[in-house]
Scaffold this active site. Structure first.
Site, short mmCIF file in Angstrom:
data_model
loop_
_atom_site.label_atom_id
_atom_site.label_comp_id
_atom_site.label_asym_id
_atom_site.label_seq_id
_atom_site.Cartn_x
_atom_site.Cartn_y
_atom_site.Cartn_z
N ASN A 9 0.88 -1.17 0.00
CA ASN A 9 0.00 0.00 0.00
C ASN A 9 0.92 1.22 0.00
O ASN A 9 1.52 1.54 1.02
CB ASN A 9 -0.89 -0.03 1.25
CG ASN A 9 -1.70 1.23 1.40
OD1 ASN A 9 -1.72 2.09 0.52
ND2 ASN A 9 -2.37 1.37 2.54
N TRP A 10 1.01 1.86 -1.15
CA TRP A 10 1.97 2.98 -1.28
C TRP A 10 1.45 4.27 -0.66
O TRP A 10 2.17 5.25 -0.58
CB TRP A 10 2.31 3.21 -2.76
CG TRP A 10 3.07 2.06 -3.37
CD1 TRP A 10 3.65 1.01 -2.71
CD2 TRP A 10 3.35 1.86 -4.76
NE1 TRP A 10 4.26 0.17 -3.61
CE2 TRP A 10 4.09 0.67 -4.88
CE3 TRP A 10 3.04 2.56 -5.93
CZ2 TRP A 10 4.53 0.17 -6.10
CZ3 TRP A 10 3.47 2.07 -7.15
CH2 TRP A 10 4.21 0.89 -7.24
N LYS A 11 0.18 4.28 -0.26
CA LYS A 11 -0.42 5.47 0.35
C LYS A 11 -0.15 6.70 -0.53
O LYS A 11 -0.08 6.56 -1.75
CB LYS A 11 0.09 5.63 1.79
CG LYS A 11 -0.11 4.35 2.62
CD LYS A 11 0.13 4.52 4.09
CE LYS A 11 -0.10 3.20 4.80
NZ LYS A 11 0.07 3.26 6.25
N HIS A 95 -9.37 1.18 5.19
CA HIS A 95 -8.06 1.37 5.83
C HIS A 95 -8.24 2.30 7.03
O HIS A 95 -9.04 3.23 6.99
CB HIS A 95 -7.06 1.97 4.82
CG HIS A 95 -5.66 1.92 5.35
ND1 HIS A 95 -5.19 2.85 6.24
CD2 HIS A 95 -4.65 1.03 5.15
CE1 HIS A 95 -3.94 2.53 6.56
NE2 HIS A 95 -3.59 1.43 5.91
N GLU A 97 -6.63 4.70 8.02
CA GLU A 97 -6.46 6.13 7.71
C GLU A 97 -7.73 6.71 7.10
O GLU A 97 -8.08 7.86 7.33
CB GLU A 97 -5.23 6.32 6.81
CG GLU A 97 -3.94 6.09 7.61
CD GLU A 97 -2.78 5.49 6.84
OE1 GLU A 97 -2.80 5.52 5.59
OE2 GLU A 97 -1.86 4.96 7.50
N GLU A 167 -4.98 -4.78 10.76
CA GLU A 167 -3.97 -3.74 10.93
C GLU A 167 -4.22 -2.99 12.23
O GLU A 167 -5.04 -2.05 12.27
CB GLU A 167 -4.04 -2.74 9.76
CG GLU A 167 -3.76 -3.36 8.41
CD GLU A 167 -3.17 -2.35 7.42
OE1 GLU A 167 -2.14 -2.66 6.85
OE2 GLU A 167 -3.74 -1.26 7.26
N GLY A 173 2.96 2.39 10.74
CA GLY A 173 3.90 3.49 10.54
C GLY A 173 4.62 3.92 11.81
O GLY A 173 5.26 4.96 11.85
N SER A 212 3.98 -2.08 10.27
CA SER A 212 5.44 -2.13 10.45
C SER A 212 6.06 -3.48 10.08
O SER A 212 7.00 -3.94 10.73
CB SER A 212 5.82 -1.72 11.87
OG SER A 212 5.36 -0.40 12.15
N GLY A 233 3.02 -1.06 4.25
CA GLY A 233 3.06 0.37 3.95
C GLY A 233 4.47 0.80 3.62
O GLY A 233 4.99 0.56 2.52
N GLY A 234 5.13 1.44 4.58
CA GLY A 234 6.46 2.04 4.35
C GLY A 234 7.45 1.14 3.62
O GLY A 234 8.11 1.57 2.66
P1 13P Z 1 3.31 0.39 7.65
O1 13P Z 1 3.81 -0.88 7.04
O2 13P Z 1 4.02 1.62 7.15
O3 13P Z 1 3.26 0.32 9.15
O4 13P Z 1 1.80 0.59 7.15
C1 13P Z 1 0.91 -0.46 7.26
C2 13P Z 1 -0.30 -0.12 6.50
O5 13P Z 1 -1.07 0.76 6.88
C3 13P Z 1 -0.56 -0.84 5.26
O6 13P Z 1 -1.84 -0.59 4.79
#
Ligand code: 13P
Length: 250
Positions: A9-11, A95, A97, A167, A173, A212, A233-234
């Site tokens: 997920n590149w956000k 998600h 967010e 999640e 993050g 993470s 994510g990251g």
């Molecule tokens: P991180 O891997 O950056 O913690 O993010 C997880 C995430 O929200 C994937 O959708």
């Protein structure tokens, strides 16, 4: 063991140049990832670019969100049929967010889940508790409520054709990964809840862990009985790190 799926997920990250590089890096190393299923979810505007570059590769792609509507006067929205035009396989819905920053509640998320299915996309339904909810001991109640909204609208069988991503909000993050056992406990709760309604669905559904995940901790997470991969994510913004996670599932 169910097939491992690793989805990036590149956000809200990337540019045309950086995404070209990221895709080149991922495709260059993808042959070392065994039979791990892989997908990436770029920001909407880069989906055509990603679709063009990944066509014919083993890496699938999807969207980070989807409209609950199919067409009409809904400024700013992107509909499932439009994502289909670019051969998206997945659509992330709910998600944390979206839930916390854009006030998307359980029912709205369920409608997005339904919209994804209607368009033939595989929804990746995100669920998970905040730190406060974990400390209050209501993790299972929160996850159950988030799942029930979808089950009530679409029926439990729909989850058998979807992906669930657990999640925990406090692990996203933050560098704080849930321990493999903490994650496994919630995954087992999710599968158990579904098994109570439909054993076939519980057996079939892939339940990903997100929060993470890195190359260094992926193998230990994926070794757990009910963890069928990760939503990353990251670490999915770095080709080598993302590939290391994909290889951990091989
Ligand atoms: P991180 O891997 O950056 O913690 O993010 C997880 C995430 O929200 C994937 O959708």
């Amino acid at each position: 063991m169910r097939q491992i799926l690793v989805a990036g997920n590149w956000k809200l990250n990337g540019s045309r140049d950086s995404i070209e590089q990221l895709i080149s890096g991922i495709t260059a190393g993808v042959e070392n990832t065994g039979d791990t299923q892989i997908a990436v979810c770029p920001p909407f505007v880069y989906i055509p670019l990603v679709a063009e570059r990944l066509a014919g590769s083993k890496v699938a792609w999807g969207s980070q969100d989807i409209s609950d509507q199919s067409a009409g006067a809904f400024t700013g929205e992107v509909a499932g049929a439009m994502l289909n035009d670019f051969n998206c396989k997945y659509a992330i819905v709910g998600h944390s967010e979206r839930r916390s920053l854009y006030a998307e509640d359980d029912d709205f998320t369920a409608r997005k889940f339904a919209a994804a299915r209607k368009a033939g996309l595989i929804p990746i339904l995100c669920v998970g508790e905040t730190l406060q909810e974990r400390e209050q001991g209501v993790t299972e109640a929160v996850v159950a409520r988030q799942l029930d909204a979808v089950i009530n609208l679409e029926g439990v069988a729909a989850l058998g054709e979807a992906v669930i991503a657990y999640e925990p909000v406090w692990a996203i993050g933050t560098g704080k990964t849930a321990s493999p056992q903490q994650a496994q406990d919630v995954h087992a709760f999710i599968r158990g809840k579904l098994a109570g309604l439909n054993v076939g669905v519980a057996d079939k559904v892939q339940i990903l862990y997100g929060g993470s995940v890195k190359g260094a901790n992926a193998a230990e997470l994926f070794a757990k009985a009910d963890i069928d991969g990760g939503l990353i994510g990251g670490a999915s913004l770095d080709a080598a790190e993302f590939l290391a996670i994909c290889s951990a599932g091989a």
